[in-house]
Scaffold this motif. Sequence first.
Motif, PDB file in Angstrom:
ATOM      1  N   UNK A 154     -24.446 -35.350  51.622  1.00  0.00           N
ATOM      2  CA  UNK A 154     -25.524 -36.308  51.464  1.00  0.00           C
ATOM      3  C   UNK A 154     -26.683 -35.668  50.703  1.00  0.00           C
ATOM      4  N   UNK A 155     -27.533 -36.532  50.201  1.00  0.00           N
ATOM      5  CA  UNK A 155     -28.684 -36.039  49.448  1.00  0.00           C
ATOM      6  C   UNK A 155     -29.538 -35.105  50.281  1.00  0.00           C
ATOM      7  N   UNK A 156     -29.613 -35.341  51.592  1.00  0.00           N
ATOM      8  CA  UNK A 156     -30.463 -34.533  52.455  1.00  0.00           C
ATOM      9  C   UNK A 156     -30.050 -33.069  52.477  1.00  0.00           C
ATOM     10  N   UNK A 193     -19.194 -28.823  32.698  1.00  0.00           N
ATOM     11  CA  UNK A 193     -18.343 -27.724  33.147  1.00  0.00           C
ATOM     12  C   UNK A 193     -17.267 -27.382  32.139  1.00  0.00           C
ATOM     13  N   UNK A 194     -16.807 -26.172  32.222  1.00  0.00           N
ATOM     14  CA  UNK A 194     -15.711 -25.727  31.359  1.00  0.00           C
ATOM     15  C   UNK A 194     -14.758 -24.899  32.193  1.00  0.00           C
ATOM     16  N   UNK A 195     -13.515 -25.318  32.246  1.00  0.00           N
ATOM     17  CA  UNK A 195     -12.544 -24.624  33.075  1.00  0.00           C
ATOM     18  C   UNK A 195     -11.903 -23.463  32.344  1.00  0.00           C
ATOM     19  N   UNK A 196     -11.828 -23.536  31.015  1.00  0.00           N
ATOM     20  CA  UNK A 196     -11.236 -22.449  30.251  1.00  0.00           C
ATOM     21  C   UNK A 196     -12.340 -21.660  29.551  1.00  0.00           C
ATOM     22  N   UNK A 197     -12.210 -20.348  29.615  1.00  0.00           N
ATOM     23  CA  UNK A 197     -13.189 -19.474  28.995  1.00  0.00           C
ATOM     24  C   UNK A 197     -12.749 -19.146  27.575  1.00  0.00           C
ATOM     25  N   UNK A 198     -13.673 -19.269  26.645  1.00  0.00           N
ATOM     26  CA  UNK A 198     -13.386 -18.886  25.259  1.00  0.00           C
ATOM     27  C   UNK A 198     -13.456 -17.368  25.173  1.00  0.00           C
ATOM     28  N   UNK A 251     -20.575 -33.791  42.737  1.00  0.00           N
ATOM     29  CA  UNK A 251     -19.578 -34.088  41.706  1.00  0.00           C
ATOM     30  C   UNK A 251     -19.810 -33.296  40.412  1.00  0.00           C
ATOM     31  N   UNK A 252     -20.973 -32.675  40.279  1.00  0.00           N
ATOM     32  CA  UNK A 252     -21.311 -31.972  39.041  1.00  0.00           C
ATOM     33  C   UNK A 252     -20.710 -30.573  39.014  1.00  0.00           C
TER      34      UNK A 252
END
Length: 389
Positions: free
Chosen positions: A2-4, A173-178, A18-19
Amino acid sequence: MTTATLDTLDRLAGLTEQDAAYSTRRLREKAALATQACETLLFSEALSASLTRTERYLLASEQARITGVAVLANYYREQALQADTATQATHAALFQVIAQPGSLSGDARLDAVLSFVRSLALHPATSDKSHLLSVTEHGLSVDDTVLLAQQIGFVAYQARLLVGLLALTAIGGQTEVVTTQQDSTPFVHPANLPAPGEPLRRHGFTSETLGWNAWLPVLDPATASDEQQRVLDISHPKARTMDFYLLLCRQPEVLLERSQAFNAIMYAPGGLARAEREIAAAAVSRINRCVFCLAVHAQRFEQLAKRNDVMAQLFDEPDTAGTNARERAIIQASIILTRAPNQFGVVHLHALREAGLSDLEILDAIHAAALFGWANRLMLNLGQEVYAT
């Protein structure tokens, strides 16, 4: 969730569970908890005798405004309004000053404090002993002056961490690293530099071990309270003989929480290599011209990496420093966070990603750079480095 349950930085950065940036931040949960604990403590009702909570909120708002982080400035002003509903008249002069940026209140105590905050907001090396002593001369106790210095350092850290989180949220977000192609040529120590382990001295900076003397009266360990004794024991093996800890332990709870944040940022396992966190710390210290912090962290980098070439480059010219793409990206991100946090953004994170840093490594770099905005301000404005004789 929750926001709290979201903390201040989550809310101000607009994060939800979710971020990707929220998830990355939870990988450094100890740092997040320590950061929130520091804010809660610094603005607690009972901590200060001569600076009300409303005054502290308004001073934090003014500092965030000067720093260019409007969302944080607005947050602290709203906190002041909520804290002061019953005594608006008592703080009317300070509210008016905040509403008219750059003005003074006409109250000698408040104006001395405002001058101290403003001088430290962006250019801590320009504030000096006279700024500090003016605060105590106009009515703040030594204990409350230490509290104010810790608050200023914390807001400098918090503002820079917030803009870093805003950028991390914006980039996604990025799941794979360059991965970048790294030079496989064996390292050869530059002939023009002293060997690792020997002092590096260039342009007024050094990697040698320095002392530090406080400009305010420090605690006498023999007469310290039980709580102060406990925090000294936890803080450092030599805390009872070091002015830095003996001064900051005038506010033992704050020192303890700051130490928790420091350890969670600089020593957390995984993520950005320890040596690269030291590069970020050193870059910030070089820009802020904190000779003491730069000496400590140049030395730690050398101990970890067994080389001092990038430190020599930082001593010489920080804007072009870095022996590879990762180092250059970390240094440049640290520099912009230090000099102009309001200009930090996605472009700087792109450079870090392109250099091969994962999102957790990027967060670690932001944390380390932001943290030394705090550390430098304490070292530069509560005392002075001392060279060994």
